[in-house]
Scaffold this motif. Sequence first.
Motif, PDB file in Angstrom:
ATOM      1  N   UNK A  10      33.447  52.104  47.554  1.00  0.00           N
ATOM      2  CA  UNK A  10      34.728  52.082  48.255  1.00  0.00           C
ATOM      3  C   UNK A  10      35.534  50.862  47.840  1.00  0.00           C
ATOM      4  N   UNK A  11      36.849  51.001  47.908  1.00  0.00           N
ATOM      5  CA  UNK A  11      37.755  49.897  47.651  1.00  0.00           C
ATOM      6  C   UNK A  11      38.430  49.920  46.289  1.00  0.00           C
ATOM      7  N   UNK A  12      37.967  50.756  45.370  1.00  0.00           N
ATOM      8  CA  UNK A  12      38.601  50.824  44.053  1.00  0.00           C
ATOM      9  C   UNK A  12      39.912  51.615  44.172  1.00  0.00           C
ATOM     10  N   UNK A  13      40.987  51.079  43.558  1.00  0.00           N
ATOM     11  CA  UNK A  13      42.262  51.784  43.650  1.00  0.00           C
ATOM     12  C   UNK A  13      43.026  51.861  42.334  1.00  0.00           C
ATOM     13  N   UNK A  14      42.483  51.246  41.268  1.00  0.00           N
ATOM     14  CA  UNK A  14      43.236  51.230  40.010  1.00  0.00           C
ATOM     15  C   UNK A  14      42.301  50.992  38.821  1.00  0.00           C
ATOM     16  N   UNK A  15      42.881  50.983  37.641  1.00  0.00           N
ATOM     17  CA  UNK A  15      42.113  50.757  36.429  1.00  0.00           C
ATOM     18  C   UNK A  15      41.459  49.387  36.398  1.00  0.00           C
ATOM     19  N   UNK A  16      42.122  48.375  36.965  1.00  0.00           N
ATOM     20  CA  UNK A  16      41.528  47.037  37.024  1.00  0.00           C
ATOM     21  C   UNK A  16      40.249  47.064  37.861  1.00  0.00           C
ATOM     22  N   UNK A  17      40.299  47.787  38.974  1.00  0.00           N
ATOM     23  CA  UNK A  17      39.130  47.921  39.841  1.00  0.00           C
ATOM     24  C   UNK A  17      37.973  48.573  39.070  1.00  0.00           C
ATOM     25  N   UNK A  18      38.292  49.640  38.367  1.00  0.00           N
ATOM     26  CA  UNK A  18      37.280  50.340  37.571  1.00  0.00           C
ATOM     27  C   UNK A  18      36.650  49.386  36.562  1.00  0.00           C
ATOM     28  N   UNK A  19      37.485  48.589  35.908  1.00  0.00           N
ATOM     29  CA  UNK A  19      36.993  47.644  34.913  1.00  0.00           C
ATOM     30  C   UNK A  19      36.107  46.574  35.508  1.00  0.00           C
ATOM     31  N   UNK A  20      36.480  46.068  36.669  1.00  0.00           N
ATOM     32  CA  UNK A  20      35.695  45.022  37.326  1.00  0.00           C
ATOM     33  C   UNK A  20      34.304  45.540  37.695  1.00  0.00           C
TER      34      UNK A  20
END
Length: 71
Positions: A10-20
Motif C-alpha cells: 500500500x501507498x504506491x501512487x506513481x512511477x517513483x514509488x514503483x522504483x523505490x
Amino acid sequence: MSNVTTYKVTGMSCGHCEGAVSSELSEIEGVSAVQAAADTGLVTVTFTEEPDDEAVRAAVDEAGYELVGRA
C-alpha cells in the motif's frame, strides 16, 4: 530455476514509488527481478532463493511503503 511471488503493497501512487520499492527489494539476496505496479499495488518478485517475508517487509518499509502480505 526461478520462482515468483506476488506481494500487496500500500501507498504506491506513481512511477517513483514503483522504483523505490523495486530498488529496495532488488537488494535482497536471491532476488533476480522486481516488477511493481502502483495502479494495482502489486509487486512481483522473481528469485533464485525465496526471500524471508520479514526481509521483504523491511525492504518495503525502508522504501516508505507498507507490505500487506502475499497477494
